[in-house]
Enzyme design. Sequence first.
Site, PDB file in Angstrom:
ATOM      1  N   TYR A 174       3.146   9.644  -8.014  1.00 51.89           N
ATOM      2  CA  TYR A 174       2.110   9.567  -6.989  1.00 51.89           C
ATOM      3  C   TYR A 174       0.746   9.983  -7.550  1.00 51.89           C
ATOM      4  O   TYR A 174      -0.268   9.336  -7.275  1.00 51.89           O
ATOM      5  CB  TYR A 174       2.476  10.459  -5.794  1.00 51.89           C
ATOM      6  CG  TYR A 174       1.717  10.094  -4.532  1.00 51.89           C
ATOM      7  CD1 TYR A 174       2.274   9.251  -3.583  1.00 51.89           C
ATOM      8  CD2 TYR A 174       0.443  10.605  -4.290  1.00 51.89           C
ATOM      9  CE1 TYR A 174       1.588   8.918  -2.422  1.00 51.89           C
ATOM     10  CE2 TYR A 174      -0.255  10.288  -3.136  1.00 51.89           C
ATOM     11  CZ  TYR A 174       0.325   9.434  -2.205  1.00 51.89           C
ATOM     12  OH  TYR A 174      -0.371   9.093  -1.075  1.00 51.89           O
ATOM     13  N   PRO A 177       0.796  -1.232   0.000  1.00 56.51           N
ATOM     14  CA  PRO A 177       0.000   0.000   0.000  1.00 56.51           C
ATOM     15  C   PRO A 177       0.825   1.278   0.000  1.00 56.51           C
ATOM     16  O   PRO A 177       0.269   2.360  -0.235  1.00 56.51           O
ATOM     17  CB  PRO A 177      -0.836  -0.123   1.273  1.00 56.51           C
ATOM     18  CG  PRO A 177      -0.083  -1.081   2.147  1.00 56.51           C
ATOM     19  CD  PRO A 177       0.596  -2.031   1.225  1.00 56.51           C
ATOM     20  N   LYS A 192      -1.118   2.561  -4.879  1.00 50.78           N
ATOM     21  CA  LYS A 192      -1.258   2.196  -6.287  1.00 50.78           C
ATOM     22  C   LYS A 192      -2.197   1.029  -6.563  1.00 50.78           C
ATOM     23  O   LYS A 192      -2.482   0.731  -7.723  1.00 50.78           O
ATOM     24  CB  LYS A 192       0.130   1.872  -6.874  1.00 50.78           C
ATOM     25  CG  LYS A 192       1.036   3.083  -6.967  1.00 50.78           C
ATOM     26  CD  LYS A 192       0.432   4.145  -7.861  1.00 50.78           C
ATOM     27  CE  LYS A 192       1.004   5.513  -7.597  1.00 50.78           C
ATOM     28  NZ  LYS A 192       0.136   6.586  -8.045  1.00 50.78           N
TER      29      LYS A 192
END
Length: 392
Positions: free
Chosen positions: A387, A295, A299
């Site tokens: 991100y 985690p 993604k």
Amino acid sequence: MRTQVCIIGGGPAGLLLGQLCHRAGIDAIVLERRSREHVLSRIRAGVLEQGLLRLLDEAGVPTRMDRLGYPHDGTVMSFAEGEVRIDFKAHTGTSVMVYGQTEVTRDLYDARDACGAPTLHEVDEVEIVNAGFDDARGCTVRFTHEGTRKQIACDYIAGCDGFHGPSRHAIPADKRREFERVYPFGWLGILSETPPVHHELIYANSERGFALCSMRNERLSRYYVQCPMTDRVEDWSDEMFWDELRRRIPSRHADALETGPSIEKSIAPLRSFVCEPMQYGRLFLAGDAAHIVPPTGAKGLNTAASDVHYLFQGLKARYQHGDAAALHAYSETALKRVWKTQRFSWWMTKLLHQFPDTDDYERRLQVAEIEHLATIPEAQATLAINYVGLPY
């Protein structure tokens, strides 16, 4: 029963693909092993990339993000007392949305209810037949539902049924290759009815291990600490958890932390996994059925969404234009992005966690990497680009 696409798995990936197909005039039925109530009871993180938000819009899914979502323009990474803020807006011009995966699933269910799209729950003993024949014969999914053995004849099967589902195993073992890394620690997470300690996520690296400060809304917070996989939830009282979290985040945040009784507590194992190929004849894998990431980096759901995008584009081209080229290239196309998200998730995990073999040299490298991020704008831009989400 007969349909064009049988979707195995009623989580967010399967439901999203079903809605996209419905909007495009493609018949699709969703099969889910669990009850709807069980699916909606699962607590999952929810940092959503812009690509997923666009897919929800394309699928015509009304959401409650205007009331329950939190756009985040950046995130904080800390090391001991030092911290660096990664400004997503400055480096990419966009942001991410913090909105629980359970809420995404609820919105998708509501959208399917509104249009009458079929979803069968508590489906068991799923058997995939003839998926390997990429010709006009089509394929069949057999299953047990409401105590009766049933079957669906279909053109294609989308396996969105997770790591433990039957879809991946329908690909013969000699036709697939699996890559896996199991991490020697887990995340102990709690949900508490307390205000978040910070308005953005805090990823913390400390000598005691990783910590993450996250949130669901202004009165509901989600916190995590790295722990050995030998630990049990019962080993951790709420007081022990809060004390450990304070030790792992910078003191200015620890001093501002509001604590309270946990309303959910669990330990999640971490693993990286990829199955190649992601298709076999008329069977296509998407989401956790094909790949898993730790985690760190948020993604999991977002990579499942990119799979759904590529698969839907292939199905749309096939049914609207008679062109199956994108379907044939699905695995190759999806895997290029999958491996890039694997790389980013591995990098984040290695940067922020304490591994059993972390020595003084590795520790100094972590310090140097954080300082590199703090002082090099190009390094911050690379993190931000990954991100907020690589393009589809």
